[in-house]
Design a protein around this motif. Structure first.
Motif, PDB file in Angstrom:
ATOM      1  N   THR A  89      -5.601  -0.852  -0.646  1.00  0.00           N
ATOM      2  CA  THR A  89      -5.134   0.248   0.192  1.00  0.00           C
ATOM      3  C   THR A  89      -5.134   1.566  -0.586  1.00  0.00           C
ATOM      4  O   THR A  89      -4.636   1.653  -1.703  1.00  0.00           O
ATOM      5  N   GLY A  90      -5.734   2.584   0.045  1.00  0.00           N
ATOM      6  CA  GLY A  90      -5.782   3.907  -0.562  1.00  0.00           C
ATOM      7  C   GLY A  90      -7.050   4.188  -1.332  1.00  0.00           C
ATOM      8  O   GLY A  90      -7.263   5.319  -1.780  1.00  0.00           O
ATOM      9  N   PHE A  91      -7.919   3.168  -1.502  1.00  0.00           N
ATOM     10  CA  PHE A  91      -9.148   3.352  -2.253  1.00  0.00           C
ATOM     11  C   PHE A  91     -10.322   2.793  -1.448  1.00  0.00           C
ATOM     12  O   PHE A  91     -10.201   1.732  -0.816  1.00  0.00           O
ATOM     13  N   PRO A  92     -11.469   3.494  -1.473  1.00  0.00           N
ATOM     14  CA  PRO A  92     -12.596   3.063  -0.631  1.00  0.00           C
ATOM     15  C   PRO A  92     -13.404   1.911  -1.192  1.00  0.00           C
ATOM     16  O   PRO A  92     -14.288   1.404  -0.512  1.00  0.00           O
ATOM     17  N   GLY A  93     -13.165   1.495  -2.429  1.00  0.00           N
ATOM     18  CA  GLY A  93     -13.957   0.417  -3.024  1.00  0.00           C
ATOM     19  C   GLY A  93     -13.080  -0.595  -3.716  1.00  0.00           C
ATOM     20  O   GLY A  93     -11.845  -0.553  -3.634  1.00  0.00           O
ATOM     21  N   GLN A  94     -13.715  -1.526  -4.425  1.00  0.00           N
ATOM     22  CA  GLN A  94     -12.988  -2.573  -5.134  1.00  0.00           C
ATOM     23  C   GLN A  94     -12.515  -2.026  -6.478  1.00  0.00           C
ATOM     24  O   GLN A  94     -12.917  -2.475  -7.547  1.00  0.00           O
ATOM     25  N   THR A  95     -11.663  -1.007  -6.417  1.00  0.00           N
ATOM     26  CA  THR A  95     -11.177  -0.343  -7.608  1.00  0.00           C
ATOM     27  C   THR A  95      -9.849   0.311  -7.308  1.00  0.00           C
ATOM     28  O   THR A  95      -9.570   0.677  -6.161  1.00  0.00           O
ATOM     29  N   THR A  96      -9.022   0.452  -8.333  1.00  0.00           N
ATOM     30  CA  THR A  96      -7.737   1.114  -8.169  1.00  0.00           C
ATOM     31  C   THR A  96      -7.360   1.781  -9.481  1.00  0.00           C
ATOM     32  O   THR A  96      -7.718   1.309 -10.564  1.00  0.00           O
ATOM     33  N   SER A  97      -6.629   2.886  -9.367  1.00  0.00           N
ATOM     34  CA  SER A  97      -6.081   3.536 -10.553  1.00  0.00           C
ATOM     35  C   SER A  97      -4.557   3.425 -10.581  1.00  0.00           C
ATOM     36  O   SER A  97      -3.912   4.006 -11.443  1.00  0.00           O
ATOM     37  N   LYS A  98      -4.005   2.663  -9.634  1.00  0.00           N
ATOM     38  CA  LYS A  98      -2.561   2.484  -9.551  1.00  0.00           C
ATOM     39  C   LYS A  98      -2.156   1.136 -10.138  1.00  0.00           C
ATOM     40  O   LYS A  98      -2.924   0.172 -10.107  1.00  0.00           O
ATOM     41  N   GLU A  99      -0.921   1.078 -10.602  1.00  0.00           N
ATOM     42  CA  GLU A  99      -0.407  -0.189 -11.100  1.00  0.00           C
ATOM     43  C   GLU A  99       0.169  -1.032  -9.971  1.00  0.00           C
ATOM     44  O   GLU A  99       0.055  -2.265  -9.988  1.00  0.00           O
ATOM     45  N   ALA A 100       0.784  -0.429  -8.967  1.00  0.00           N
ATOM     46  CA  ALA A 100       1.307  -1.143  -7.796  1.00  0.00           C
ATOM     47  C   ALA A 100       0.318  -0.990  -6.648  1.00  0.00           C
ATOM     48  O   ALA A 100      -0.062   0.136  -6.289  1.00  0.00           O
ATOM     49  N   ASN A 101      -0.096  -2.096  -6.052  1.00  0.00           N
ATOM     50  CA  ASN A 101      -1.169  -2.060  -5.058  1.00  0.00           C
ATOM     51  C   ASN A 101      -0.898  -3.014  -3.901  1.00  0.00           C
ATOM     52  O   ASN A 101      -0.230  -4.040  -4.069  1.00  0.00           O
ATOM     53  N   MET A 102      -1.470  -2.670  -2.741  1.00  0.00           N
ATOM     54  CA  MET A 102      -1.537  -3.596  -1.609  1.00  0.00           C
ATOM     55  C   MET A 102      -2.986  -4.021  -1.438  1.00  0.00           C
ATOM     56  O   MET A 102      -3.882  -3.183  -1.348  1.00  0.00           O
ATOM     57  N   ALA A 103      -3.190  -5.336  -1.412  1.00  0.00           N
ATOM     58  CA  ALA A 103      -4.529  -5.892  -1.217  1.00  0.00           C
ATOM     59  C   ALA A 103      -4.647  -6.456   0.184  1.00  0.00           C
ATOM     60  O   ALA A 103      -3.680  -6.985   0.752  1.00  0.00           O
ATOM     61  N   ILE A 104      -5.845  -6.334   0.755  1.00  0.00           N
ATOM     62  CA  ILE A 104      -6.121  -6.878   2.089  1.00  0.00           C
ATOM     63  C   ILE A 104      -7.353  -7.768   1.994  1.00  0.00           C
ATOM     64  O   ILE A 104      -8.401  -7.344   1.491  1.00  0.00           O
ATOM     65  N   LEU A 105      -7.194  -9.017   2.452  1.00  0.00           N
ATOM     66  CA  LEU A 105      -8.322  -9.959   2.553  1.00  0.00           C
ATOM     67  C   LEU A 105      -8.869  -9.879   3.963  1.00  0.00           C
ATOM     68  O   LEU A 105      -8.146 -10.131   4.936  1.00  0.00           O
ATOM     69  N   ILE A 106     -10.138  -9.508   4.099  1.00  0.00           N
ATOM     70  CA  ILE A 106     -10.761  -9.327   5.409  1.00  0.00           C
ATOM     71  C   ILE A 106     -11.885 -10.351   5.559  1.00  0.00           C
ATOM     72  O   ILE A 106     -12.823 -10.377   4.753  1.00  0.00           O
ATOM     73  N   PHE A 107     -11.772 -11.199   6.588  1.00  0.00           N
ATOM     74  CA  PHE A 107     -12.755 -12.249   6.862  1.00  0.00           C
ATOM     75  C   PHE A 107     -13.656 -11.803   8.003  1.00  0.00           C
ATOM     76  O   PHE A 107     -13.244 -11.035   8.888  1.00  0.00           O
ATOM     77  N   ASN A 108     -14.882 -12.289   8.004  1.00  0.00           N
ATOM     78  CA  ASN A 108     -15.812 -11.926   9.077  1.00  0.00           C
ATOM     79  C   ASN A 108     -15.880 -12.971  10.176  1.00  0.00           C
ATOM     80  O   ASN A 108     -16.674 -12.860  11.108  1.00  0.00           O
ATOM     81  N   SER A 109     -15.063 -14.013  10.068  1.00  0.00           N
ATOM     82  CA  SER A 109     -14.992 -15.047  11.096  1.00  0.00           C
ATOM     83  C   SER A 109     -13.576 -15.603  11.086  1.00  0.00           C
ATOM     84  O   SER A 109     -12.857 -15.492  10.077  1.00  0.00           O
TER      85      SER A 109
END
Length: 574
Positions: free
Chosen positions: A125-145
């Motif tokens: 969350t907050g970043f357009p790619g598989q990268t972050t500059s923050k230590e606290a993060n929210m991750a989202i797993l998105i499935f296509n089926s």
């Protein structure tokens, strides 16, 4: 007469290949649905082609159980709703003595079908790619089926972990295609993390507990290597690899999945590709070390006028531009980081941490005309005079005992990559072509210049495409000053003179003692070549049947004298 409605059919579906259901199947996952179609009378010529369906729907393994009943399997190659039916006049009865076809659609069946195992991607969350500059993060797993069917959710927190082991909290189901959780990146302040070394990027790590990662202390393509488990606390600017691991989910047909991402606090680096030489418009290629938030936010600049056309993005790190220069010459191309050059973790180059430069030799035509300059180097003779107070001696020689040499300096000739030089002079005199020229100045060792002779020096400069420019310039032997105080009666002219048949002959000046009047304290004679280009008179205009000029044209003067009185004659003689 009996009114005919034709056969009527009903499809029942209570199973897939491996599952049984108490009611009609409404959702199927990967496996074909087992179907039975039953008509109210015997039918004939009924095949899978009798159904109306989408091109992506497959009906297979059909077999006839009785005159009214057929079994088959239905599936799809895409996710979505499967709809099949038997359209009007597509099935006919097998009634003795008469043949009837259905006069209305029949045998309808719909099922929601998932054709393939889901794949999954990671968003932070907050970043357009598989990268972050923050230590606290929210991750989202998105499935296509879908990850749930038959009322069961197949993804749960026990199947999800971090590598290295970071705590996952607040794991939540969002919908059948999405799950979220929170994690925090802890810093490693161990001795193993602190012990970092710079190594080549392609170096194999010496043991499994070592890790390689880009960092500020190491200059790319080198990277840092240490035994850090998580990003080291000693280095604030890193690109440290991490990952989310999803364990196998057999019910969904999924094996173990690793989703890498990067803890990124390091700015991106840029590289620039451009041709060394160009004759017309050319392409430049700009490549950043990682995907950029606004790839075209930082554009090239140039040392002289140039137009940019046709920008093309090749991938999130790379773009190509067509450059159209306007002037022949050397064109410098620059790409410098700025506040606008941010990577996907939003690390910027606001203090110009990165940049690239290339030089393109652009030739819209032949090289530009350059200039030639000369000095002459020869040993001084014993009878030559050098003014000790002069800033520049009248005869600019080094007094080198290595023999005479003409030193040619050249400048300009923009875009030239190859040079040839030769010299011609009166009659048929010439110096052979010099073509192994590596730089200015060029020393023509052994070049015996003569007083009174005008030499023409030619330089031909070529660019990388064979276009040529030729320039020429005159060279005259520097003026020679001889001590004419009578101590030495015979004063040899250095090098000799050129005869009318273009041969070198010795020439000397005879000066008797007390030749100069006392009012000429400087008893020096200066001999120089008549400089026709500078306005000196051509001696040959005085040719007559009895007096013919040679290729030698001299001026004789007394330096710094307003007038000269000789008490005795000064003679030039062979």
């Amino acid at each position: 007469t009996v009114a005919s409605t034709g056969p009527r059919g009903v499809i029942t579906a209570l199973a897939t290949e491996s599952r049984q259901y108490a009611s009609t199947v409404t959702v199927a996952y990967i496996e074909p649905v087992n179907c039975t179609v039953t008509f109210d009378q015997d039918v004939e010529y009924f095949t899978p082609a009798s159904f109306t369906k989408a091109d992506t729907t497959k009906i297979q393994n059909m077999k006839q159980i009785s005159g009214t009943t057929f079994e088959f399997q239905v599936s799809s190659s895409v996710n979505g709703k499967i709809s099949i039916f038997v359209d009007t006049r597509r099935v006919r009865s097998k009634t003795p003595g008469a043949t009837f076809v259905n006069d209305a659609p029949t045998a309808h069946f719909d099922v929601q079908f998932f054709a393939f195992s889901p794949s999954v991607r990671l968003e932070l969350t907050g970043f357009p790619g598989q990268t972050t500059s923050k230590e606290a993060n929210m991750a989202i797993l998105i499935f296509n089926s879908t990850t749930e069917f038959d009322g069961r959710k197949f993804i749960e927190q026990s199947l999800v972990s971090m590598k290295p082991a970071l705590q996952i909290i607040n794991f939540q189901y969002v919908d059948p295609l999405k799950y979220s959780f929170i994690f925090s990146i802890t810093k490693d302040n161990s001795a193993g993390a602190k012990n970092m070394t710079c190594v080549p990027g392609d170096m194999v790590i010496p043991a499994p507990d070592f890790v390689k990662f880009a960092c500020a202390p190491c200059v790319r393509p080198e990277v840092c290597m240490s035994q850090a488990v998580t990003p080291p606390s000693f280095t604030p600017s890193v690109e440290f690899p991490l990952s989310v691991v999803l364990q196998p989910v057999p019910e969904l047909g999924m094996g173990e999945v690793t989703l890498p991402f990067v803890y990124d606090t390091l700015w991106a680096q840029v590289e620039l590709e451009a041709p060394e030489y160009a004759k017309g418009q050319f392409d430049i290629k700009v490549t950043w070390s990682e995907p950029m938030e606004n790839l075209l936010g930082t554009k090239p600049t140039f040392s002289s006028r140039a137009l940019i056309q046709n920008s093309r993005v090749l991938d999130p790190r790379t773009y190509v531009m067509t450059v159209v220069p306007t002037d022949t010459g050397v064109l410098e191309v620059f790409v410098n980081g700025s506040a606008y050059s941010k990577d996907l973790a939003r690390n910027s180059n606001e203090i110009h941490r990165t940049g690239a430069r290339r030089v393109v030799v652009f030739s819209a035509g032949p090289p530009k005309q350059g200039t030639l300059a000369f000095t002459y180097d020869r040993p001084l003779t014993a009878v030559e005079y050098t003014d000790p107070t002069a800033v520049v001696p009248a005869t600019p020689t080094s007094g080198s005992p290595s023999g005479p040499a003409l030193v040619v300096s050249y400048a300009g000739f923009e875009t030239a990559v190859d040079y040839k030089l030769w010299v011609t002079w009166s009659g048929n005199g010439s110096w052979p072509i010099e073509d192994n020229i590596t730089g200015s100045p060029l020393r023509l060792q052994g070049f015996q210049a003569l007083l009174g002779v005008e030499y023409t020096v030619y330089m031909r400069a070529s660019n990388n495409f064979g276009d040529e420019t030729t320039v020429s310039a005159s060279f005259l032997h520097p003026a020679v000053r001889l001590l004419a105080d009578g101590v030495n009666r015979i004063l040899p002219i250095p090098g000799g003179m050129l005869s009318k048949v273009s041969s070198v002959v010795s020439m000397q000046v005879t000066v008797e003692p007390e030749t100069f009047m006392a009012l000429n304290p400087l008893k020096v004679l200066e001999f120089s070549t008549a400089n026709l280009a500078a306005g000196d008179q051509d001696p040959c205009i005085f040719n007559s049947p009895l007096s013919r000029c040679t290729y030698t044209n001299l001026r004789i003067e007394v330096p710094n004298a307003k007038f000269v009185v000789f008490r005795k004659p000064v003679r030039l003689q062979l």
